[in-house]
Design a protein around this motif. Structure first.
Motif, PDB file in Angstrom:
ATOM      1  N   MET A 266       0.851  -1.190   0.000  1.00  0.00           N
ATOM      2  CA  MET A 266       0.000   0.000   0.000  1.00  0.00           C
ATOM      3  C   MET A 266       0.886   1.240   0.000  1.00  0.00           C
ATOM      4  O   MET A 266       1.707   1.421   0.889  1.00  0.00           O
ATOM      5  N   ASP A 267       0.748   2.076  -1.015  1.00  0.00           N
ATOM      6  CA  ASP A 267       1.535   3.302  -1.128  1.00  0.00           C
ATOM      7  C   ASP A 267       0.707   4.485  -0.645  1.00  0.00           C
ATOM      8  O   ASP A 267      -0.396   4.744  -1.151  1.00  0.00           O
ATOM      9  N   LEU A 268       1.228   5.204   0.323  1.00  0.00           N
ATOM     10  CA  LEU A 268       0.530   6.360   0.862  1.00  0.00           C
ATOM     11  C   LEU A 268       0.875   7.614   0.064  1.00  0.00           C
ATOM     12  O   LEU A 268       2.031   7.818  -0.332  1.00  0.00           O
ATOM     13  N   ASP A 269      -0.126   8.439  -0.156  1.00  0.00           N
ATOM     14  CA  ASP A 269       0.055   9.741  -0.788  1.00  0.00           C
ATOM     15  C   ASP A 269       0.403  10.744   0.317  1.00  0.00           C
ATOM     16  O   ASP A 269      -0.387  10.974   1.233  1.00  0.00           O
ATOM     17  N   LEU A 270       1.596  11.341   0.221  1.00  0.00           N
ATOM     18  CA  LEU A 270       2.043  12.231   1.287  1.00  0.00           C
ATOM     19  C   LEU A 270       1.156  13.465   1.422  1.00  0.00           C
ATOM     20  O   LEU A 270       0.995  14.000   2.525  1.00  0.00           O
ATOM     21  N   GLY A 271       0.574  13.921   0.311  1.00  0.00           N
ATOM     22  CA  GLY A 271      -0.347  15.048   0.386  1.00  0.00           C
ATOM     23  C   GLY A 271      -1.573  14.706   1.216  1.00  0.00           C
ATOM     24  O   GLY A 271      -2.069  15.517   1.999  1.00  0.00           O
ATOM     25  N   GLN A 272      -2.048  13.477   1.078  1.00  0.00           N
ATOM     26  CA  GLN A 272      -3.189  13.034   1.877  1.00  0.00           C
ATOM     27  C   GLN A 272      -2.797  12.876   3.344  1.00  0.00           C
ATOM     28  O   GLN A 272      -3.564  13.241   4.241  1.00  0.00           O
ATOM     29  N   VAL A 273      -1.608  12.332   3.586  1.00  0.00           N
ATOM     30  CA  VAL A 273      -1.145  12.171   4.967  1.00  0.00           C
ATOM     31  C   VAL A 273      -0.964  13.534   5.627  1.00  0.00           C
ATOM     32  O   VAL A 273      -1.347  13.746   6.787  1.00  0.00           O
ATOM     33  N   ARG A 274      -0.419  14.494   4.886  1.00  0.00           N
ATOM     34  CA  ARG A 274      -0.226  15.835   5.450  1.00  0.00           C
ATOM     35  C   ARG A 274      -1.571  16.482   5.758  1.00  0.00           C
ATOM     36  O   ARG A 274      -1.723  17.164   6.781  1.00  0.00           O
ATOM     37  N   ALA A 275      -2.549  16.286   4.895  1.00  0.00           N
ATOM     38  CA  ALA A 275      -3.885  16.826   5.143  1.00  0.00           C
ATOM     39  C   ALA A 275      -4.479  16.211   6.411  1.00  0.00           C
ATOM     40  O   ALA A 275      -5.090  16.914   7.229  1.00  0.00           O
ATOM     41  N   PHE A 276      -4.297  14.907   6.585  1.00  0.00           N
ATOM     42  CA  PHE A 276      -4.794  14.249   7.797  1.00  0.00           C
ATOM     43  C   PHE A 276      -4.126  14.805   9.049  1.00  0.00           C
ATOM     44  O   PHE A 276      -4.792  15.124  10.044  1.00  0.00           O
ATOM     45  N   VAL A 277      -2.788  14.950   9.024  1.00  0.00           N
ATOM     46  CA  VAL A 277      -2.067  15.411  10.207  1.00  0.00           C
ATOM     47  C   VAL A 277      -2.494  16.822  10.578  1.00  0.00           C
ATOM     48  O   VAL A 277      -2.753  17.121  11.756  1.00  0.00           O
ATOM     49  N   ARG A 278      -2.601  17.710   9.596  1.00  0.00           N
ATOM     50  CA  ARG A 278      -3.022  19.075   9.908  1.00  0.00           C
ATOM     51  C   ARG A 278      -4.436  19.091  10.477  1.00  0.00           C
ATOM     52  O   ARG A 278      -4.735  19.818  11.427  1.00  0.00           O
ATOM     53  N   ALA A 279      -5.340  18.304   9.905  1.00  0.00           N
ATOM     54  CA  ALA A 279      -6.710  18.253  10.405  1.00  0.00           C
ATOM     55  C   ALA A 279      -6.759  17.660  11.811  1.00  0.00           C
ATOM     56  O   ALA A 279      -7.535  18.095  12.664  1.00  0.00           O
ATOM     57  N   ALA A 280      -5.899  16.674  12.085  1.00  0.00           N
ATOM     58  CA  ALA A 280      -5.854  16.071  13.410  1.00  0.00           C
ATOM     59  C   ALA A 280      -5.325  17.057  14.448  1.00  0.00           C
ATOM     60  O   ALA A 280      -5.753  17.049  15.604  1.00  0.00           O
ATOM     61  N   GLU A 281      -4.404  17.918  14.035  1.00  0.00           N
ATOM     62  CA  GLU A 281      -3.850  18.902  14.958  1.00  0.00           C
ATOM     63  C   GLU A 281      -4.830  20.042  15.230  1.00  0.00           C
ATOM     64  O   GLU A 281      -4.916  20.552  16.349  1.00  0.00           O
ATOM     65  N   GLU A 282      -5.561  20.436  14.199  1.00  0.00           N
ATOM     66  CA  GLU A 282      -6.497  21.551  14.348  1.00  0.00           C
ATOM     67  C   GLU A 282      -7.878  21.107  14.835  1.00  0.00           C
ATOM     68  O   GLU A 282      -8.591  21.880  15.473  1.00  0.00           O
ATOM     69  N   LEU A 283      -8.251  19.845  14.487  1.00  0.00           N
ATOM     70  CA  LEU A 283      -9.620  19.362  14.708  1.00  0.00           C
ATOM     71  C   LEU A 283     -10.645  20.344  14.137  1.00  0.00           C
ATOM     72  O   LEU A 283     -11.699  20.602  14.711  1.00  0.00           O
ATOM     73  N   HIS A 284     -10.272  20.887  12.990  1.00  0.00           N
ATOM     74  CA  HIS A 284     -11.137  21.841  12.275  1.00  0.00           C
ATOM     75  C   HIS A 284     -10.656  21.854  10.825  1.00  0.00           C
ATOM     76  O   HIS A 284      -9.529  22.286  10.551  1.00  0.00           O
ATOM     77  N   PHE A 285     -11.486  21.378   9.917  1.00  0.00           N
ATOM     78  CA  PHE A 285     -11.055  21.239   8.529  1.00  0.00           C
ATOM     79  C   PHE A 285     -10.759  22.586   7.883  1.00  0.00           C
ATOM     80  O   PHE A 285      -9.843  22.715   7.072  1.00  0.00           O
ATOM     81  N   GLY A 286     -11.527  23.622   8.229  1.00  0.00           N
ATOM     82  CA  GLY A 286     -11.303  24.927   7.627  1.00  0.00           C
ATOM     83  C   GLY A 286      -9.952  25.504   8.002  1.00  0.00           C
ATOM     84  O   GLY A 286      -9.210  25.989   7.136  1.00  0.00           O
ATOM     85  N   ARG A 287      -9.626  25.449   9.306  1.00  0.00           N
ATOM     86  CA  ARG A 287      -8.325  25.972   9.736  1.00  0.00           C
ATOM     87  C   ARG A 287      -7.185  25.142   9.159  1.00  0.00           C
ATOM     88  O   ARG A 287      -6.150  25.682   8.754  1.00  0.00           O
TER      89      ARG A 287
END
Length: 325
Positions: free
Chosen positions: A1-22
């Motif tokens: 399974m190859d992970l897309d780093l752009g998707q992983v970065r989006a997940f990490v930022r959303a996990a840190e903010e707990l707000h998709f807009g921010r």
């Protein structure tokens, strides 16, 4: 399974903010684009990473497990890019607690950490956000709970604190003062006390019932305001060089001596090599200058178990000696 780093970065930022807009704003993409990246990642993994509802978003149990290795994956990828380019970018460092002059300590170790670039943080919350967003690599100032779980810190220095008083204050002629002697005075603060954890806890701990606040326009202006009222006092680390302000006196505090805890703070998983050099330099300087000496029988810290971390208390030294920590 190859992970897309752009998707992983989006997940990490959303996990840190707990707000998709921010989170989207920190990545300079639309919220729709961020949501699509996370949805594709969840589809690839075959599980939900977030629970979405009317009260916002939060991580699922799978998301909680995925977050630490996801951060490490991004750090490794960033390190790989730096290696391919052949030159490490400068270590981006921020400070907070500007009235207490954090650069006095940081400049003593900065030369051993490689090239540094300084940020513009104003307080712990803004610096925390910059670290989590990847805008800076490390920061230096006083750490106090609650601290974001994605951050780590290392205690660097415990600095004795003096009282600064108007020369007309009834206690201004004393050689030393006990903190409790200030209980009838007015604690002058450069901002609201709920934003200044150290002063807030000092006031609570030593029954300082009278407080007043000002605007932080720099140390000279702040001391001029202290000098303007014989009831006022404030606190400054003992080694802060005071400007020439008439009508102000600095008096050491003893029995107990309040200690201001300076720490280095960084995001877990950050693989910048300069970060290891900076933490090592801080440790070496602390050992050389006896910066971590602490005796609970003679010293006061707002939260000793938290700020002491893994440092070994080195025993008590006299107030006169401790000024050189």
């Amino acid at each position: 399974m190859d992970l897309d780093l752009g998707q992983v970065r989006a997940f990490v930022r959303a996990a840190e903010e707990l707000h998709f807009g921010r989170a989207a704003g920190t990545l300079a993409i639309s919220q729709q684009a961020l949501s699509k990246r996370i949805a594709r990642l969840e589809s690839l993994l075959g599980t939900e990473l977030f629970q979405r509802g009317g009260n916002g978003v939060r991580l699922t149990e799978t998301g909680e497990r995925f977050l630490p290795p996801a951060r490490q994956t991004l750090a490794t990828a960033d390190a790989a890019v730096a290696a391919a380019i052949g030159k490490d970018r400068p270590l981006r460092v921020d400070v907070w607690g500007h009235l207490y002059a954090p650069m006095r300590t940081l400049t003593q170790v900065a030369g051993r950490a490689g090239e540094l670039v300084l940020g513009h943080g104003r307080d712990l919350p803004s610096v925390t956000a910059a670290l989590l967003h990847g805008d800076v690599d490390a920061a230096f100032g006083r750490v106090h709970p609650p601290l974001h779980p994605g951050l780590a810190h290392r205690l660097v220095r415990l600095e004795p604190v003096d009282a600064v008083l108007s020369a007309d204050h009834r206690l201004a002629a004393a050689a030393t003062l006990r903190p409790e002697q200030l209980s009838g005075s007015v604690l002058w603060a450069p901002a609201a006390l709920d934003r200044l954890d150290f002063l807030h806890q000092f006031a609570d701990g030593f029954d300082i019932r009278h407080t007043a606040t000002s605007v932080n326009l720099g140390l000279t202006h702040f001391l001029e305001e202290v000098a303007g009222d014989p009831r006022r006092f404030s606190l400054l680390p003992a080694d802060v060089p005071l400007p020439e302000v008439p009508g102000v006196r600095s008096v050491p505090l003893v029995n107990p001596t309040p200690l201001y805890a300076w720490s280095l703070l960084w995001r877990t998983g950050n693989g910048h090599p300069g970060l290891n050099r900076l933490t090592a330099a801080c440790g070496a300087q602390a050992a050389q200058n006896r910066w971590l000496e602490y005796d609970p029988a003679h010293d006061w810290l707002p939260e000793p178990p938290a700020v002491n971390g893994g440092a070994e208390p080195a025993g008590h030294v006299s107030r006169e000696t401790s000024r050189s920590r």
